[in-house]
Write an enzyme that holds these catalytic residues in place. Structure first.
Site, PDB file in Angstrom:
ATOM      1  N   ASP A 208      -6.473 -20.953  46.239  1.00 12.74           N
ATOM      2  CA  ASP A 208      -5.932 -21.630  47.418  1.00 12.74           C
ATOM      3  C   ASP A 208      -4.491 -21.318  47.901  1.00 12.74           C
ATOM      4  OD1 ASP A 208      -6.935 -23.309  49.751  1.00 12.74           O
ATOM      5  OD2 ASP A 208      -5.438 -24.644  48.706  1.00 12.74           O
ATOM      6  N   GLU A 244      -6.516 -16.645  48.910  1.00  8.58           N
ATOM      7  CA  GLU A 244      -6.481 -16.879  50.097  1.00  8.58           C
ATOM      8  C   GLU A 244      -5.066 -16.707  50.711  1.00  8.58           C
ATOM      9  OE1 GLU A 244      -6.751 -20.709  53.287  1.00  8.58           O
ATOM     10  OE2 GLU A 244      -5.825 -20.902  51.240  1.00  8.58           O
TER      11      GLU A 244
END
Ligand code: CA
Length: 505
Positions: A208, A244
């Protein structure tokens, strides 16, 4: 046709999917399926989707032909989305137990599907015991090793530590304090977390917010990505790591220098990205050109890496809304990205045409298993203020040969016969029509040609002189090939292989 697809899938399931057992004409699709766990399937009647629910729906997931599932964060967390973690080595009780995870991993393994965990490492929850210990020490004027696990400053800073003149960094808000990723103790802990989950059979991670690891320092972010990737690969060289980086092209390409397997192709995604724009406007040739250019740049930055194209994810308005609920355009969007070289990612419910936009909760609405039978459905996330507008659930679409669901299945089944799409070099091919996306993927001396009609209105016929005599390797949505010319209905796609020893080689 649907019967054929089902038969094909049954054969795939019976054969299993481990490398040694897969017949030569079938391969892993390399497609990832993103599951927002609490909205997928509830197993115990509390209305909250959970890990056992994902296991219950594994036949459906396998019917898509995907190779991996990405579970949004499952660790204990005070939030409904769980991107702020309080314990990296446990499962949130609302989603199940560690045993539920290992059961899911085992069941997935039998179907040749790997489980990826979503790992937010930039920050923890404000309620994580590490952060609590650090703040307590600062308040009491005592020492604690955990003070150095975060980024505290005295006198001024981003978020105040109550009752002190200390402040802490938290790029995503005061509830998400940023970890000090330079601290060797933090790095050692992270390495242990990776090993822990890999020891339980997890096949990789979705990382993330990787551009936030070091705010404004892309080079240091890449160094940390390399650290994580190397640790994961040391345990399992076949594990998959995808990051990401919701950023511009230059930033993403710099991060590829880390050697990470994939970074999501954000520039091509979302309502302003090339994939949905081309599906909306019928500009297929432009999509092939743009994606091939990106494929080459990724390859130049990191030869062993794969692009990870997608339409939208849990942070974006759903693609069905961008495409105005037009089934043909939704099929075009799928045709444009599911046959690209690399590792495409499908967001759960996208294969049905689920809707959701505005606040984040709306983008994460319950999987629509059935529009008629609400009993199998999860409760919406708290604070969702939109209802699901899709009126055809998975059960109805399963039985409908022309459904979006069966188009996704057909595309991914086709992909499983085209190993060149895993790591192929992508070259755009001019098919003489602005509507037609056409490209060649070449890997290990083998070539495949893909042609997709992005027009929602017109059937397009194109001749491909250099591929005259080529063999049809597969098709979807009614496309056909007569050995010289391709006939492509709206959303139709065709895969060609050079005739053995003949044309196109
Ligand atoms: Ca539940």
């Amino acid at each position: 046709m649907r019967r054929l697809v089902c038969l094909f899938l049954a054969v795939v399931t019976l054969c299993g999917c481990s490398a040694a057992e897969v017949p030569a004409e079938q391969c892993a699709s390399g497609v990832t399926y993103e599951i927002f766990v609490r909205s997928f399937q509830d197993s115990d009647g509390d209305g909250v989707g959970d890990l056992a629910g994902v296991t219950d729906r594994l036949d459906y997931i396998a019917s898509l032909g995907v190779s991996r599932i990405w579970l949004t964060p499952i660790f204990p967390s005070p939030s409904y989305h769980k991107y702020d973690v309080t314990d990296y080595r446990a499962v949130d009780s609302s989603l199940g137990t560690t045993d539920d995870l290992t059961a899911l991993v085992a069941a997935c393994g039998e179907k040749g599907i790997g489980v990826l965990l979503d790992l937010p490492l930039n920050h923890t929850s404000r309620e994580h015991p590490w952060f609590q210990a650090a703040c307590k020490a600062l308040r009491e004027g005592t020492d604690s090793p955990y003070i150095a696990w975060y980024v505290f400053t005295q006198g001024s800073g981003q978020h105040p530590v109550e009752g002190t003149d200390w402040f802490y960094e938290g790029q995503f808000g005061d509830h998400m304090p940023d970890l000090n990723l330079d601290n060797p103790e933090v790095r050692s802990e992270i390495a242990g977390i990776l090993t822990y989950w890999q020891g339980l059979g997890v096949k990789g991670f979705r990382l993330d917010a990787v551009t936030s690891y070091y705010t404004g320092a892309a080079g240091k972010c890449a160094d940390f990505l390399r650290f994580v990737t190397e640790n994961v690969k040391r345990t399992d060289p076949n594990a998959y790591v995808v990051g990401e980086a919701w950023a511009d092209e230059a930033t993403i390409l710099n991060l590829y220098a880390s050697g990470i397997d994939s970074l999501f192709n954000f520039p091509a995604a979302d309502q302003e990205g090339r994939l949905l724009k081309s599906a909306l406007k019928g500009s297929g040739a432009l999509a092939a050109q743009t994606l091939a250019d990106w494929n080459a740049r990724v390859r130049a930055a990191s030869p062993a890496s794969q692009d990870a194209p997608f339409l939208t994810n849990h942070d974006m308005g759903r693609s069905a809304g961008v495409l105005r609920g037009d089934l043909t355009r939704e099929k075009i969007a799928a045709s444009l990205y599911l046959l690209l070289p690399g590792a495409p990612t499908v967001y759960y419910g996208e294969e049905l045409g689920m809707t959701g936009s505005g606040r984040d909760e709306n983008k994460r609405l319950p999987m629509l298993w059935s529009a008629e039978d609400a009993s199998c459905q999860c409760l919406p996330p708290p604070d969702a203020d939109q209802a699901q507008r899709l009126t055809s659930g998975a059960d109805a679409q399963d039985a409908d040969e022309g459904s979006l669901l069966n188009h996704y299945r057909a595309l991914i089944a086709l992909r499983r016969t085209l190993p060149e799409l895993a790591d192929g070099v992508m070259t755009p091919v001019d098919a003489g029509s602005d509507a037609v996306a056409c490209w060649q993927a070449e890997s290990a001396g083998k070539r495949v040609l893909i042609a997709v009609n992005a027009s929602a209105e017109e059937t397009v016929s194109v001749t491909l002189p250099e591929w005259a005599g080529a063999e049809q390797a597969g098709s979807a949505a009614g496309a056909s090939w007569d050995g010289r010319a391709a006939t492509l209905p709206p959303a139709g796609c065709l895969a060609l292989r050079p005739a053995s020893g003949g044309a196109g080689t």
